[in-house]
Design a protein around this motif. Structure first.
Motif, PDB file in Angstrom:
ATOM      1  N   MET A  22      -0.514  73.930  42.151  1.00 22.52           N
ATOM      2  CA  MET A  22       0.262  73.787  43.392  1.00 22.52           C
ATOM      3  C   MET A  22       1.742  74.083  43.214  1.00 22.52           C
ATOM      4  O   MET A  22       2.568  73.625  43.995  1.00 22.52           O
ATOM      5  N   ARG A  25       1.951  77.061  46.648  1.00 15.09           N
ATOM      6  CA  ARG A  25       1.099  76.284  47.550  1.00 15.09           C
ATOM      7  C   ARG A  25       1.382  76.652  49.003  1.00 15.09           C
ATOM      8  O   ARG A  25       2.369  77.308  49.316  1.00 15.09           O
ATOM      9  N   GLY A  26       0.487  76.167  49.897  1.00  8.44           N
ATOM     10  CA  GLY A  26       0.568  76.553  51.301  1.00  8.44           C
ATOM     11  C   GLY A  26      -0.212  77.851  51.477  1.00  8.44           C
ATOM     12  O   GLY A  26      -0.094  78.779  50.676  1.00  8.44           O
ATOM     13  N   ALA A  27      -1.024  77.880  52.543  1.00  7.68           N
ATOM     14  CA  ALA A  27      -2.012  78.957  52.669  1.00  7.68           C
ATOM     15  C   ALA A  27      -1.399  80.356  52.699  1.00  7.68           C
ATOM     16  O   ALA A  27      -1.912  81.289  52.060  1.00  7.68           O
ATOM     17  N   ALA A  28      -0.313  80.544  53.432  1.00  5.52           N
ATOM     18  CA  ALA A  28       0.274  81.886  53.532  1.00  5.52           C
ATOM     19  C   ALA A  28       0.890  82.306  52.201  1.00  5.52           C
ATOM     20  O   ALA A  28       0.729  83.456  51.753  1.00  5.52           O
ATOM     21  N   ARG A  68      -8.414  77.391  44.248  1.00  8.60           N
ATOM     22  CA  ARG A  68      -8.475  76.324  45.252  1.00  8.60           C
ATOM     23  C   ARG A  68      -9.436  76.775  46.339  1.00  8.60           C
ATOM     24  O   ARG A  68      -9.389  77.931  46.763  1.00  8.60           O
ATOM     25  N   SER A 135       4.361  73.705  56.402  1.00  5.18           N
ATOM     26  CA  SER A 135       3.686  74.928  56.837  1.00  5.18           C
ATOM     27  C   SER A 135       4.730  75.969  57.215  1.00  5.18           C
ATOM     28  O   SER A 135       5.560  75.732  58.102  1.00  5.18           O
ATOM     29  N   THR A 136       4.659  77.111  56.558  1.00  5.16           N
ATOM     30  CA  THR A 136       5.625  78.179  56.883  1.00  5.16           C
ATOM     31  C   THR A 136       5.332  78.746  58.272  1.00  5.16           C
ATOM     32  O   THR A 136       6.255  79.181  58.969  1.00  5.16           O
ATOM     33  N   ASP A 137       4.070  78.733  58.692  1.00  6.33           N
ATOM     34  CA  ASP A 137       3.750  79.208  60.044  1.00  6.33           C
ATOM     35  C   ASP A 137       4.350  78.262  61.100  1.00  6.33           C
ATOM     36  O   ASP A 137       4.924  78.706  62.098  1.00  6.33           O
ATOM     37  N   GLN A 164       4.749  66.787  50.648  1.00  6.72           N
ATOM     38  CA  GLN A 164       5.242  68.096  51.074  1.00  6.72           C
ATOM     39  C   GLN A 164       6.178  67.987  52.279  1.00  6.72           C
ATOM     40  O   GLN A 164       6.897  68.933  52.591  1.00  6.72           O
ATOM     41  N   ALA A 201      -2.319  75.427  59.326  1.00  4.87           N
ATOM     42  CA  ALA A 201      -3.757  75.346  59.027  1.00  4.87           C
ATOM     43  C   ALA A 201      -4.045  76.079  57.726  1.00  4.87           C
ATOM     44  O   ALA A 201      -3.403  77.076  57.403  1.00  4.87           O
ATOM     45  N   ASP A 202      -5.012  75.555  57.002  1.00 10.16           N
ATOM     46  CA  ASP A 202      -5.530  76.257  55.815  1.00 10.16           C
ATOM     47  C   ASP A 202      -6.718  77.116  56.178  1.00 10.16           C
ATOM     48  O   ASP A 202      -6.948  78.169  55.583  1.00 10.16           O
ATOM     49  N   ASN A 212      -6.727  71.298  57.724  1.00 14.47           N
ATOM     50  CA  ASN A 212      -5.326  71.249  57.290  1.00 14.47           C
ATOM     51  C   ASN A 212      -5.150  70.017  56.403  1.00 14.47           C
ATOM     52  O   ASN A 212      -6.095  69.251  56.181  1.00 14.47           O
ATOM     53  N   LYS A 213      -3.935  69.840  55.919  1.00  9.90           N
ATOM     54  CA  LYS A 213      -3.621  68.760  54.981  1.00  9.90           C
ATOM     55  C   LYS A 213      -4.193  67.414  55.432  1.00  9.90           C
ATOM     56  O   LYS A 213      -4.128  67.071  56.615  1.00  9.90           O
ATOM     57  N   LYS A 238      -5.903  82.859  58.637  1.00  7.58           N
ATOM     58  CA  LYS A 238      -6.430  81.496  58.490  1.00  7.58           C
ATOM     59  C   LYS A 238      -7.792  81.345  59.167  1.00  7.58           C
ATOM     60  O   LYS A 238      -8.390  80.275  59.101  1.00  7.58           O
TER      61      LYS A 238
HETATM   62  O1  LIG Z   1      -1.927  72.050  54.375  1.00  7.45           O
HETATM   63  C1  LIG Z   1      -1.027  72.788  54.035  1.00  7.45           C
HETATM   64  C2  LIG Z   1      -0.631  72.982  52.620  1.00  7.45           C
HETATM   65  O2  LIG Z   1      -1.430  72.261  51.715  1.00  7.45           O
HETATM   66  P1  LIG Z   1      -1.106  72.342  50.128  1.00  7.45           P
HETATM   67  O3  LIG Z   1       0.288  71.828  49.950  1.00  7.45           O
HETATM   68  O4  LIG Z   1      -2.147  71.474  49.511  1.00  7.45           O
HETATM   69  O5  LIG Z   1      -1.244  73.790  49.714  1.00  7.45           O
HETATM   70  C3  LIG Z   1      -0.310  73.628  55.064  1.00  7.45           C
HETATM   71  O6  LIG Z   1      -0.185  72.939  56.268  1.00  7.45           O
HETATM   72  C4  LIG Z   1      -1.150  74.887  55.319  1.00  7.45           C
HETATM   73  O7  LIG Z   1      -1.483  75.511  54.092  1.00  7.45           O
HETATM   74  C5  LIG Z   1      -0.389  75.898  56.159  1.00  7.45           C
HETATM   75  O8  LIG Z   1       0.737  76.383  55.448  1.00  7.45           O
HETATM   76  P2  LIG Z   1       1.356  77.824  55.784  1.00  7.45           P
HETATM   77  O9  LIG Z   1       1.647  77.803  57.244  1.00  7.45           O
HETATM   78  O10 LIG Z   1       2.597  77.920  54.950  1.00  7.45           O
HETATM   79  O11 LIG Z   1       0.331  78.853  55.454  1.00  7.45           O
END
Ligand SMILES: O=C(COP(=O)(O)O)[C@H](O)[C@H](O)COP(=O)(O)O
Length: 359
Positions: A22, A25-28, A68, A135-137, A164, A201-202, A212-213, A238
């Motif tokens: 991690m 981290r974060g889906a994007a 992951r 979440s960057t989105d 986070q 969202a993941d 999501n988280k 996503k």
């Molecule tokens: O749940 C998480 C991150 O979980 P972790 O910290 O366990 O990776 C974020 O809300 C989504 O991934 C969206 O992020 P983004 O919008 O940046 O894709």
């Protein structure tokens, strides 16, 4: 960790390790890093024949894929790059892979700013937004609203166990947004002040469920009870195509020590945990296997301890569509129930392993 092919480039191995730990981290962000890693593998390849090149790229993709399980942006990124891997020679394949990965990264950034503009339209001047995780989105929506000259405030949930929320708070303060940081348990009290719940969202399933988280689903239910709309900011990477064919999304279970340190465990159970050592190891000293699992159904918990204390640490949860008001994407906003139409348009009916794209 799965067996990595011998030709997997160190840059790929490093990216995979950083995703698993991690640090990425974060889906994007994970998707972006995976595309970058495939390009690195292509550039570094010393394969002399196209089949060898393809095998190397497949091994690299598997290494990344196995880090992951929950964020579908990762296999979707791999799938995107493999769909464009055309060519009869190694040189052509290399050029196509690098170009395709770069295009993915470019489109990812572009989609996020498009989505931000859509999400910003839902936010009015003076609104208070409650966030969860980082979440960057979701932040792209806030950034676009600020650029439109709107003033916003944020109530930021800490997001146990990895906090986070602190990353979100830091970003919002850089943008001069007033932030109230609260522990997750305090959110019902603070929802009275919120105009929106805004989350990322993941993965999004075909029925519009949002993965999501951990903690998101409870927040969404409480927000519904308080009449606060829940807005999910999620680029279309996503969308989880496998869910159209009935597959479910795997929820990642993480290390218990993110929740409870060894010292804290000791305070609870005293010396009773001599039966096993640290997390993930059993009495054999290995990471556990099917046979060990059978043993564990006796007196020991899943970590091979017999101290009667089990810690569970799911990283994500599933929010049913009825608690979500809008899913904001780069193609516009959708009620969750209609997201399957977009999913079908973008991904078709059939899916496959990312390194065996069906179309
Ligand atoms: O749940 C998480 C991150 O979980 P972790 O910290 O366990 O990776 C974020 O809300 C989504 O991934 C969206 O992020 P983004 O919008 O940046 O894709």
């Amino acid at each position: 960790m799965a067996d990595r092919g011998t030709d997997v480039d160190p840059a790929v191995a490093t990216t995979a390790d950083e995703i698993a730990a991690m640090e990425i981290r974060g889906a994007a962000t994970i998707a972006d890093a995976a595309a970058e890693a495939l390009a690195a593998q292509a550039r570094a390849s010393t394969a002399e024949r196209p089949e060898a090149f393809r095998r190397e790229l497949r091994d690299a993709a598997k290494t990344l894929y196995e880090t992951r399980p929950t964020a579908v942006s990762l296999p979707n990124a791999l799938r995107y790059v493999f769909r464009g891997m055309d060519g009869e020679t190694v040189a052509d394949l290399r050029a196509a892979t690098v170009a395709r990965a770069e295009r993915f990264q470019h489109e990812l950034a572009h989609a996020q700013s498009e989505l931000g503009a859509v999400g910003a339209n839902r936010l009015r001047d003076g609104d208070v937004v409650m966030t969860h995780c980082h979440s960057t989105d979701a932040l792209a929506c806030i950034e676009a609203a600020l650029e439109d000259g709107k003033e916003l405030e944020a109530i930021v949930r800490e997001t146990r166990p990895r906090k986070q929320g602190h990353i979100t708070a830091r970003q919002l303060r850089e943008w001069d947004v007033p932030v109230t940081l609260v522990v997750d348990n305090a959110s019902r009290r603070y929802l009275n002040r919120a105009d929106h719940v805004l989350i990322g969202a993941d993965s999004i399933a075909a029925d519009g469920s949002v993965i999501n988280k951990i903690g998101t689903s409870g927040l969404a239910v409480t927000a519904r009870e308080r009449g606060v709309p829940v807005m999910v900011a999620a680029q279309t990477i996503k969308l989880h195509p496998d869910t159209m064919t009935g597959h479910t999304v795997e929820i990642e279970m993480r290390d218990e020590r993110e929740v409870l340190s060894e010292a804290e465990r000791h305070e609870i159970v005293g010396d009773a945990d001599d039966a096993g050592d640290a997390r993930g190891t059993d009495n054999d000293g290995d990471a556990g296997d099917a046979e060990d699992g059978a043993d564990a159904r006796g007196d020991e918990n899943e970590n091979g301890r017999d101290d009667g204390l089990t810690v569970e640490n799911p990283a994500f949860d599933v929010t049913p569509p009825r608690y979500v008001d809008a899913i904001v994407t780069e193609h516009g906003q959708f009620p969750p129930e209609s997201i399957v139409t977009l999913m079908r348009e973008l991904f078709g009916e059939t899916t496959s392993e990312p390194w065996n794209p069906s179309r």
